[in-house]
Design a protein around this motif. Structure first.
Motif, PDB file in Angstrom:
ATOM      1  N   THR A   2       0.628  -1.746  -0.174  1.00  0.00           N
ATOM      2  CA  THR A   2       0.160   0.195   0.446  1.00  0.00           C
ATOM      3  C   THR A   2       0.779   1.383  -0.010  1.00  0.00           C
ATOM      4  OG1 THR A   2       0.122   0.654   2.708  1.00  0.00           O
ATOM      5  CG2 THR A   2      -1.777  -1.199   1.150  1.00  0.00           C
ATOM      6  N   ASP A   3       0.071   2.133  -0.111  1.00  0.00           N
ATOM      7  CA  ASP A   3       1.037   3.257   0.129  1.00  0.00           C
ATOM      8  C   ASP A   3       1.498   4.107   1.199  1.00  0.00           C
ATOM      9  OD1 ASP A   3       0.365   3.403  -3.123  1.00  0.00           O
ATOM     10  OD2 ASP A   3      -1.566   5.242  -2.864  1.00  0.00           O
ATOM     11  N   THR A   4       0.529   3.606   1.835  1.00  0.00           N
ATOM     12  CA  THR A   4       0.928   4.068   3.213  1.00  0.00           C
ATOM     13  C   THR A   4       1.737   3.498   4.107  1.00  0.00           C
ATOM     14  OG1 THR A   4      -1.406   4.314   3.773  1.00  0.00           O
ATOM     15  CG2 THR A   4       0.003   3.735   6.032  1.00  0.00           C
ATOM     16  N   TYR A   7       5.523   4.775   2.203  1.00  0.00           N
ATOM     17  CA  TYR A   7       5.637   6.156   2.685  1.00  0.00           C
ATOM     18  C   TYR A   7       6.359   6.069   4.187  1.00  0.00           C
ATOM     19  CZ  TYR A   7       5.054  10.660   4.647  1.00  0.00           C
ATOM     20  OH  TYR A   7       5.424  12.127   5.133  1.00  0.00           O
ATOM     21  N   GLU A  20      10.566   4.628  -4.858  1.00  0.00           N
ATOM     22  CA  GLU A  20       9.182   3.781  -5.442  1.00  0.00           C
ATOM     23  C   GLU A  20       8.425   4.641  -5.144  1.00  0.00           C
ATOM     24  OE1 GLU A  20       7.984   0.126  -2.803  1.00  0.00           O
ATOM     25  OE2 GLU A  20       9.960  -0.035  -2.773  1.00  0.00           O
ATOM     26  N   ILE A  21       8.140   5.610  -5.066  1.00  0.00           N
ATOM     27  CA  ILE A  21       7.217   7.308  -3.933  1.00  0.00           C
ATOM     28  C   ILE A  21       7.088   8.397  -5.482  1.00  0.00           C
ATOM     29  CG2 ILE A  21       6.185   9.009  -3.067  1.00  0.00           C
ATOM     30  CD1 ILE A  21       7.712   7.431  -0.579  1.00  0.00           C
ATOM     31  N   THR A  24       5.842   5.662  -8.556  1.00  0.00           N
ATOM     32  CA  THR A  24       4.540   5.953  -8.517  1.00  0.00           C
ATOM     33  C   THR A  24       3.526   6.959  -9.127  1.00  0.00           C
ATOM     34  OG1 THR A  24       4.406   3.380  -7.083  1.00  0.00           O
ATOM     35  CG2 THR A  24       2.678   4.629  -7.371  1.00  0.00           C
ATOM     36  N   TYR A  25       4.288   8.213  -8.625  1.00  0.00           N
ATOM     37  CA  TYR A  25       3.567   9.537  -8.487  1.00  0.00           C
ATOM     38  C   TYR A  25       4.217  10.382  -9.639  1.00  0.00           C
ATOM     39  CZ  TYR A  25       1.161   7.163  -5.237  1.00  0.00           C
ATOM     40  OH  TYR A  25       0.103   6.741  -3.890  1.00  0.00           O
TER      41      TYR A  25
END
Length: 107
Positions: A2-4, A7, A20-21, A24-25
């Protein structure tokens, strides 16, 4: 994952989590910004600044608030080693961003 979770890994000092963040974004964020500013170069610049801001938040406490690693570790509920890792990565990100903007690193 998950994103959480990603993070949290970033906040805990995992060096691959930030990558990765961004992976992904980067495209969706740039697309969203582009829908507002209507200029691809500007949208890419703003997205880069967003990611740099994410990386630089520990540096704020360290340099502007003049907190020690110990104080920051208590504020963020992280170990001093994790804070040292985040500060190092933040400094590297700042250096890279400044070089991209045309500034030379003197240190």
């Amino acid at each position: 994952m998950t994103d959480t979770t990603v993070y949290r890994r970033f906040l805990e000092g995992d060096p691959t989590a930030f990558e990765e963040i961004v992976s992904t974004y980067r495209i969706p964020l740039t697309g969203f910004i582009l829908s507002i500013v209507r200029n691809e170069n500007t949208a890419e610049d703003i997205a880069a600044e967003v990611f740099a801001h994410l990386f630089l938040k520990i540096l704020y406490l360290l340099y502007w608030e003049e907190c020690s690693y110990e104080e920051i570790s208590k504020i963020l509920i992280k170990s001093k080693k994790q804070i040292a890792n985040l500060a190092f990565r933040g400094k590297q990100a700042l250096k890279k961003e400044m070089e991209r903007e045309g500034f030379e690193y003197a240190g």
